[in-house]
Design an enzyme around this catalytic site. Structure first.
Site, PDB file in Angstrom:
ATOM      1  N   GLY A 109      50.455  25.092  51.665  1.00  0.00           N
ATOM      2  CA  GLY A 109      49.590  24.626  52.747  1.00  0.00           C
ATOM      3  C   GLY A 109      48.233  25.289  52.680  1.00  0.00           C
ATOM      4  N   SER A 110      47.667  25.535  53.851  1.00  0.00           N
ATOM      5  CA  SER A 110      46.249  25.914  53.917  1.00  0.00           C
ATOM      6  C   SER A 110      45.908  27.242  53.276  1.00  0.00           C
ATOM      7  CB  SER A 110      45.801  25.964  55.375  1.00  0.00           C
ATOM      8  OG  SER A 110      46.028  24.710  55.949  1.00  0.00           O
ATOM      9  N   THR A 111      46.887  28.098  53.047  1.00  0.00           N
ATOM     10  CA  THR A 111      46.569  29.344  52.368  1.00  0.00           C
ATOM     11  C   THR A 111      46.094  29.072  50.935  1.00  0.00           C
ATOM     12  OG1 THR A 111      48.979  29.554  52.266  1.00  0.00           O
ATOM     13  CG2 THR A 111      47.812  31.146  53.609  1.00  0.00           C
ATOM     14  N   MET A 112      46.198  27.816  50.525  1.00  0.00           N
ATOM     15  CA  MET A 112      45.731  27.417  49.185  1.00  0.00           C
ATOM     16  C   MET A 112      44.234  27.125  49.198  1.00  0.00           C
ATOM     17  SD  MET A 112      47.643  27.099  46.528  1.00  0.00           S
ATOM     18  CE  MET A 112      47.546  26.534  44.844  1.00  0.00           C
TER      19      MET A 112
END
Lengths: 371, 648
Positions: free
Chosen positions: B293-296
């Site tokens: 998810g957004s940690t990417m």
């Protein structure tokens, strides 16, 4: 045997068979010392050939001594009997009472002169033989009397044994007593005296064994070595394993496993176990045949002597070697209680090798023109 | 006179012949003895000799220990006696059965069955306690033997359980580091065991007769057991609070790449691994491949900055929170219009990053991801370490690219994430993670620059906004220092699409300007709240605060935070660390009784004795189950005060 060879222009022949047998055994011993000690020496001294080299030097020195003894006039041995005997006493006392002695395992069986270590016991053996041969041949007419024929040799041997017991070396004492017994037997001591003293010796031995827990343990371990295979019986059990593993043909020279630290003193008193493991029954038989031959030649030389002192000396030297062979084999094969008896010519050790060669040298000396 | 001489010559000749015959007899007897020993008994004796080697086979060296970076013991072995029999050697079967049954509490029928087997070697009971072993020894039954085996012990119980794994009863590593380093840790077998003397001193030799050390070698980790414990506790709190299925957390020291903590929850105690399900043995940080998810997103931003596709100020239209791309809708949690690129990351706009991704192109993004370590193993010595799943660039369509930009459709492990963030924290230079200090890894990846320092600074700056400005990660702010971070709230893929389960994650780096520590946390299926900024962020904050405090880097105001976890005081190193952290609180660990529960007796007693107390031992066994005084109580002032340890 009474045939005289009178061809004086021909050099008198020595017993080359005896010489050959002794050299064969000594060279065989040298190889076995290398096989038995190589791995241990490499690990502890970083030098695979340490014991081999030393033994080779002893062998050269021994051969030289043998040559000397075969060449020297007999008078050197015979007339200086008390000097030799004195020497033996001095050596023993040095080991007992002076700081020259080197203790190993709680017993002071060695003395060191700089880098040279000698074992006094070994030098006592030929000195005692020379003395007893001298005594029995000179005192032949009074031999059956108690005070002259019996007491002195027993007293002298007893004194040597006493000094040995101070080391303490029980096995060594037994060895000397056995020399005395066999010399007295042939020398003409009354059988009744011999039997009585045998009885006394047995009693004393029993007391000595039972009074020392160490000796008692070794004795009981001998009775059933497998029961105490982890303790007192350890060495014997390992020796028996070695013989058993050898079977008929052996594991091959150098391929024995028991010497890999299983068998303590593998290159020393227990070297025959290594022979048994690596060369099998064939190898043991070979050694025994050479030994038998050597002893036969020795007895033959003794029988050929017309002079009593010559005969007793030759006989005594043969007995000395013979007892060494027999006792060592009996110990490593578990038929008599363990004692520190080296295998003459085969075991590692300068003192033992040297006196074995001296014995052969004297026998050769006496064989001149007799065989 | 001459006649007399003749006579004695003759008599001595006869006696001499007699002695000759005597010697000949003895000679024959000795040859016979040799034949008997070598030919008749040869096979038996050589079998016995071989058995000496069998004994060597039973004997294994002690398994090596596992230590943390400060020398605290994480795994060790204690010796225990095991009982076996050789049925052939048992002389009195019924007597032996009766005695063994009484001592061991095993039914007679079972024992009799074992004894009737035609085997040369049968285990009866392994790893006996000392008292039973003594009784067996005392009974001195023929054919019944004791041998020394080693019991594996994890003195800190749950601590780093999944990471350490465990070893089976035969001393073979079955999971985790125990498995990976089994070759090094395992005790060796000697070819020969030699008794040097009657006192039983032993020498171990290899097949060539050289002496060898049969003890296994130790392994030293980069893990710090204090931080490990802090991390695990924080993670457990969050998992409980949000009813999550599991969670994992990684703490990395930037300067060295050392993994200081690697936590998995729920925790598992390798001392009693049999009682827990194999599912809990998983070291999920290495094994579980998830969509992050957004940690990417920071990686997408970094790639775009690297290729000059965006500047931090470039405006991007976030389409009011709903954008149709080739028939698929991309949605944002909050509705945004035009945002500069740095705010796209700050507010975590999916639409924003999707557009940047499309502009960047598949090739560039894919190459960037593989360069930074996704799609390949981390190189850490962990069994089952996964490559993740990054499909080949050729298979990505626009939708895939847009989704990949916000961390969907790509599979990564927590350790890969930590490694990739290490590259950002390290200002664009990728370097390997390290878990093990000793043995040194053979081939260290050479540090490799992936992107420029400027790009790294820009990404860091945006990640600081996430925490320090009105971003999604405000809950990890630590007063007195700055934190850079990024939240992740990934919808979990289920059959036929994305469902309503989430993977909450948070990456934090502290200090925000020149990061020294990285903390990455993932929590699976939290409820009711599922936002990374809510569920995972507090874990990151706690861990960061404790880490800074532990290393004495926490600004003055925050000094109240660190309290040494009492469960971890066996180290003499830790109190020193505590001094650095907070001199006022040094007393905490040295003035109070540490928790020795779960420790092997030897160690517990050692600790007590060091303080001058000889503890009383109650019960039997090898580990402490109860202690008086309790952990955390003050050491008694009276030197003769009683300290009691109960064993099990």
């Amino acid at each position: 045997m009474n045939k005289k060879k009178t061809l004086s222009d021909k050099p008198e022949r020595l017993d080359y068979w005896l010489l050959g047998a002794a050299l064969l055994l000594a060279c065989f011993g040298l190889i076995m010392v290398l096989s038995a000690s190589g791995i241990m020496a490499e690990r502890f001294f970083d030098d695979k050939y340490l014991f081999f080299r030393k033994q080779a030097i002893f062998l050269c020195a021994g051969t030289f001594m043998m040559y000397l003894c075969s060449r020297l006039p007999k008078a050197i041995f015979y007339n200086l009997v008390y000097i030799w005997l004195m020497g033996a006493f001095v050596l023993l006392m040095l080991s007992d009472f002076t700081p020259l002695s080197v203790a190993a395992g709680g017993a002071k069986r060695w003395i060191a002169f700089g880098p040279i270590r000698i074992q006094p016991l070994e030098f006592c053996k030929p000195a005692l033989v020379l003395y007893l041969a001298y005594f029995f041949s000179r005192k032949q007419e009074r031999i059956r009397s108690f005070s002259i024929g019996f007491l002195p040799p027993f007293a002298i041997t007893g004194a040597l044994c006493l000094l040995l017991m101070l080391q303490p070396d029980f096995g060594g004492s037994v060895f000397l007593c056995m020399i005395l017994f066999f010399m007295s037997l042939v020398g003409g001591t009354r059988i009744s005296y011999l039997l009585t003293s045998l009885l006394f010796a047995g009693g004393a031995g029993y007391l000595l064994i039972t009074s020392s827990p160490y000796r008692l343990k070794r004795m009981t371990a001998f009775m059933d070595p497998f029961k105490s295979a982890q303790n007192e019986g350890y060495q014997l059990v390992q020796s028996l394993y070695a013989f058993g593993s050898g079977n008929v043909f052996g594991q091959g020279l150098g391929a024995g496993k028991q010497k890999l630290f299983f068998l303590p003193e593998a290159h020393n008193d227990f070297i025959m176990a290594v022979v048994g493991e690596e060369l099998g029954f064939i190898g043991v038989t070979f050694v025994m045949v050479v030994i038998g031959f050597l002893l036969w030649r020795g007895f033959k030389i003794a029988l050929a002597q017309e002079n009593l002192q010559d005969r007793f000396t030759a006989y005594g030297m043969t007995i000395m070697l013979g007892l060494g062979f027999v006792l060592n084999l009996a110990v490593v094969m578990g038929t008599v209680p363990p004692k520190g008896v080296p295998m003459p010519f085969v075991s590692y050790g300068g003192s033992s090798l040297l006196i074995s060669f001296i014995a052969i040298g004297i026998l050769l000396n006496l064989s001149r023109g007799k065989v | 006179m001459a006649k007399r001489k003749k006579e004695s010559l003759k008599s001595s000749r006869n006696k001499l012949l007699f002695v000759m015959v005597l010697f000949a007899l003895v000679w024959t007897a000795l040859l016979g003895r040799a034949a008997w020993l070598q030919l008749y008994k040869g096979a038996d004796l050589s079998r016995l000799a071989l058995r000496q080697h069998l004994a060597a086979e039973l004997e294994r060296g002690e398994r090596g220990n596992i230590f943390d970076r400060n020398g605290n013991m994480l795994a060790t072995s204690v010796d225990a006696s095991s009982l076996y029999i050789r049925p052939v050697k048992v002389t009195d079967v019924s007597g032996t059965v009766a005695k063994l049954s009484k001592i061991l509490g095993i039914s007679k029928a079972k024992l009799r069955k074992k004894l009737s087997r035609k085997s040369n070697f049968i285990w009866i009971k392994r790893q006996l306690d000392d008292r039973t072993a003594r009784k067996i020894k005392k009974a001195d039954l023929p054919g019944v033997y004791l041998t020394t085996e080693f019991v594996r012990l994890y003195p800190n119980n749950h601590l780093a359980g999944q990471l350490l794994g465990f070893a089976g009863i035969d001393g073979k590593g079955l999971e985790g580091l125990e498995k990976e380093f089994n070759g090094r840790l395992a005790g060796r077998k000697a070819q020969f065991v030699v008794q040097r003397d009657a006192s039983g001193r032993r020498l171990y030799l290899d097949e060539l007769g050289r002496e060898m050390d049969i003890r296994g070698k130790d392994v030293h980790l980069t893990i710090d057991s204090h931080l490990q414990s802090v991390t695990e506790n924080a993670l457990v709190d969050s998992i409980k609070k949000y009813n999550a299925k599991w969670g994992t957390a990684v703490v990395v020291e930037v300067a060295t790449g050392d993994i200081l903590a690697l936590a998995n929850c729920p925790r598992f105690n390798p001392n009693i691994f049999r009682t827990s399900s194999p599912k809990t043995w998983r070291n999920r940080a290495a094994i579980d491949v998830v969509e992050p998810g957004s940690t990417m997103k920071p990686f997408l931003i970094a790639a775009a900055l690297k290729h000059g596709v965006i500047t931090p100020e470039k405006l991007i239209d976030c389409e009011g929170g709903r954008w149709n791309l080739n028939g698929k809708y991309i949605k944002d949690t909050h509705k945004y219009g035009w945002l500069p690129a740095h705010k796209v990351l700050r507010y975590s706009s999916n639409i924003g990053v999707a557009k940047i991704g499309l502009e960047l192109g598949v090739q560039n993004y894919h190459k960037f991801l593989t360069d930074i370590g996704f799609g390949s193993k981390t190189g850490l010595p962990l069994p089952g370490d996964r490559v993740g799943s990054i499909r080949p660039a050729a298979q990505w369509n626009e939708i895939d690219l847009a989704a990949g930009a916000f961390g969907q459709g790509v599979g990564v492990t927590a350790l890969q994430m930590a490694k990739a963030y290490l590259c950002i924290a390290n200002k664009g230079v990728a370097k390997p993670l390290r878990l093990v200090q000793l043995p040194r890894s053979e081939e260290d990846e050479a540090p490799k620059r992936i992107f420029s320092t400027e790009v790294a600074e820009k990404v860091l700056s945006m990640m600081r906004e996430v925490v320090q400005e009105d971003g999604t990660g405000t809950r990890v702010r630590i007063s007195g220092t700055t934190v850079a971070g990024k939240t992740g709230t990934a919808q979990k893929a289920e059959k036929g699409g994305y469902g309503n389960q989430y993977m909450a994650s948070f990456i934090g780096m502290v200090p925000g300007y020149n990061p020294e520590y990285i903390v990455f946390v993932m929590v699976d299926s939290p409820q009711p709240n599922h936002y990374g900024g809510v569920v995972a962020a507090p874990v990151v904050k706690t861990v960061m605060t404790e880490t800074l405090a532990y290393y004495g880097k926490l600004p003055e105001k925050q000094n109240s935070a660190p309290v040494m976890s009492a469960s971890l005081t066996p180290s003499s190193e830790m109190p020193k660390k505590a001094v650095r952290a907070n001199s006022a609180q040094t007393s905490v660990s040295s003035e109070t009784v540490p928790n020795v529960k779960g420790m092997p007796i030897r160690r517990a007693v050692e600790i007590m004795v060091k303080r001058g107390f000889v503890p009383k031992l109650k019960g039997q066994g090898m580990t402490i189950i109860k202690q008086v005084p309790e952990a955390g109580e003050k050491w008694p002032e009276d030197e003769n005060a009683e300290i009691v340890l109960w064993l099990s």
